[in-house]
Design an enzyme around this catalytic site. Structure first.
Site, PDB file in Angstrom:
ATOM      1  N   LYS A  11       0.845  -1.201   0.000  1.00  7.46           N
ATOM      2  CA  LYS A  11       0.000   0.000   0.000  1.00  7.46           C
ATOM      3  C   LYS A  11       0.876   1.245   0.000  1.00  7.46           C
ATOM      4  O   LYS A  11       2.040   1.212   0.421  1.00  7.46           O
ATOM      5  CB  LYS A  11      -0.936   0.026   1.221  1.00  7.46           C
ATOM      6  CG  LYS A  11      -0.256   0.085   2.606  1.00  7.46           C
ATOM      7  CD  LYS A  11       0.100   1.472   3.120  1.00  7.46           C
ATOM      8  CE  LYS A  11       0.910   1.381   4.404  1.00  7.46           C
ATOM      9  NZ  LYS A  11       1.674   2.496   4.813  1.00  7.46           N
ATOM     10  N   VAL A  96      11.077  -4.699   3.309  1.00 12.52           N
ATOM     11  CA  VAL A  96      10.644  -4.863   4.709  1.00 12.52           C
ATOM     12  C   VAL A  96      10.864  -3.565   5.493  1.00 12.52           C
ATOM     13  O   VAL A  96      11.849  -2.845   5.256  1.00 12.52           O
ATOM     14  CB  VAL A  96      11.437  -6.027   5.353  1.00 12.52           C
ATOM     15  CG1 VAL A  96      11.098  -6.179   6.829  1.00 12.52           C
ATOM     16  CG2 VAL A  96      11.140  -7.329   4.610  1.00 12.52           C
ATOM     17  N   GLY A 103       4.351  -6.640   5.798  1.00 16.35           N
ATOM     18  CA  GLY A 103       3.967  -7.635   6.809  1.00 16.35           C
ATOM     19  C   GLY A 103       2.450  -7.667   6.991  1.00 16.35           C
ATOM     20  O   GLY A 103       1.845  -8.739   7.089  1.00 16.35           O
ATOM     21  N   SER A 104       1.830  -6.488   7.007  1.00 12.21           N
ATOM     22  CA  SER A 104       0.375  -6.401   7.176  1.00 12.21           C
ATOM     23  C   SER A 104      -0.335  -7.066   6.006  1.00 12.21           C
ATOM     24  O   SER A 104      -1.343  -7.764   6.188  1.00 12.21           O
ATOM     25  CB  SER A 104      -0.075  -4.936   7.236  1.00 12.21           C
ATOM     26  OG  SER A 104       0.604  -4.256   8.248  1.00 12.21           O
ATOM     27  N   ASP A 137      -3.051  -1.590  10.108  1.00 14.21           N
ATOM     28  CA  ASP A 137      -3.171  -1.522   8.644  1.00 14.21           C
ATOM     29  C   ASP A 137      -3.762  -2.792   8.031  1.00 14.21           C
ATOM     30  O   ASP A 137      -4.026  -2.830   6.825  1.00 14.21           O
ATOM     31  CB  ASP A 137      -1.789  -1.283   8.021  1.00 14.21           C
ATOM     32  CG  ASP A 137      -1.458   0.202   7.896  1.00 14.21           C
ATOM     33  OD1 ASP A 137      -2.334   1.031   8.202  1.00 14.21           O
ATOM     34  OD2 ASP A 137      -0.331   0.518   7.480  1.00 14.21           O
TER      35      ASP A 137
END
Ligand code: SUD
Ligand code: ADP
Length: 285
Positions: A11, A96, A103-104, A137
């Site tokens: 995103k 990362v 990760g979300s 998120d």
């Protein structure tokens, strides 16, 4: 053996405002988020034994319970009483700790994919609610599209997608901690706030020029001060002809919006002189 695949896109925040610090330690935000076509891929297959096993080609992410995809699988198992195990392979492409919600999005993809693999029949709203327990998120990453996010980021209002354009992403070789950036923000002393309503209106009118003019992120005040190289990348992107430039989330990734394909190679090659991780992608509309 049953197997499912899910794409986990990154995103960007087109506009990010912080209204105040809350009593629970989180910050009340108002932001507009959309997805770009830079994605991790998750492959999930059934394991007969009751275990969650993770693998990845990326050497630099945790593969134990610290991984958000692991936490998503564990949460679904607990809440839905699933006795089977799962093997999840994470094909990692999103940088990362970059402000791109890698990760979300992996956690969101794990929730969506395991809901199918284990035939749990949960609705998107139920998945979003579970996701919110793991990270602010994650509900947006489950829903996708373009949305105004409020609360700590978990209250979503879907809006139109912006007009299609190119998005050039540049990530300097530093890792930024979201908690640290929010922790350093003086939310009550902010002099300027981006207009979320203004950005939503520009999107509604599909005005690319207004979207570029209204890009704003109050977290830049923390990250750009701490890491001058992020400010430098913003300047380089503007000089190389991006139509609008902003840091995504807590950073350090900077994105540039570009309407004309003819500008992309100059921008991409110019940026590669400053940082190794540069991507030219499309909005996921
Ligand atoms: C800044 C943003 C913008 O989209 O993205 P990233 O830069 O992380 O991608 C988000 O608000 C990040 O959301 P996310 O990364 O899910 O945050 P969480 O795991 O819920 O929280 C990590 C930490 O950030 C702080 N936090 C997070 C969200 C929020 N509204 N207020 C906060 O103060 C808290 O200190 C929390 O402990
Ligand atoms: N599946 C995952 N992919 C990437 N990072 C992860 C994952 N699970 C947990 N993490 C941890 O979460 C932290 C933030 O990662 P990420 O979601 O990529 O950043 P951001 O929130 O800035 O977009 C990293 O320190 C990383 O170790």
């Amino acid at each position: 053996m049953n197997k499912v695949y899910e794409k986990a896109p990154a995103k960007i925040n087109l506009s990010l405002d912080v209204l105040r610090k809350r009593d629970d330690g989180y910050h009340e935000v108002e932001m507009i988020m959309t997805m770009v076509d830079l994605a991790d891929r998750l492959e999930m297959s059934e394991l007969p034994r009751d275990q969650i096993v993770l693998s990845s080609q990326a050497g630099f992410i945790p593969l134990d319970e610290k991984n958000l995809a692991f936490q998503a699988a564990r949460l679904l198992k607990e809440r839905c009483g699933v006795k089977q195990g799962v093997y999840i392979h994470l094909d990692k492409h999103i940088p990362v700790a970059a402000g791109l919600a890698g990760g979300s999005s992996d956690a969101a993809a794990a929730l969506r994919g395991l809901n199918r693999l284990w035939q749990l029949g949960l609705t998107t709203a139920q998945l979003e609610e579970l996701g919110a327990e793991l990270g602010s998120d994650i509900p947006f990453c489950i829903r996708g599209g373009t949305a105004i996010a409020r609360g700590r980021g978990e209250q979503l209002e879907t809006i139109d997608n912006p007009p299609q354009c190119w998005v050039v992403l540049a990530k300097p070789p530093i890792n930024v901690s979201t908690a640290e950036v929010y922790g350093k923000l003086r939310a009550n002393e902010l002099k300027e706030h981006p207009s979320i309503a203004g950005m939503a209106d520009a999107i509604k009118r599909q005005s690319f020029a207004d979207i570029c003019a209204r890009l704003g992120n109050v977290l830049e005040s923390v990250t750009l001060d701490r890491y001058p190289e992020v400010r430098q990348i913003k300047e380089v992107m503007m000089k190389l002809g991006a139509d609008g430039v902003l840091m995504s989330g807590s950073g350090p990734t900077v994105f540039g919006l570009v309407s004309k394909e003819s500008k992309i190679s100059r921008l991409y090659n110019g940026l590669r002189g400053f940082c190794k991780e540069v991507y030219a992608v499309r909005l996921l509309t």
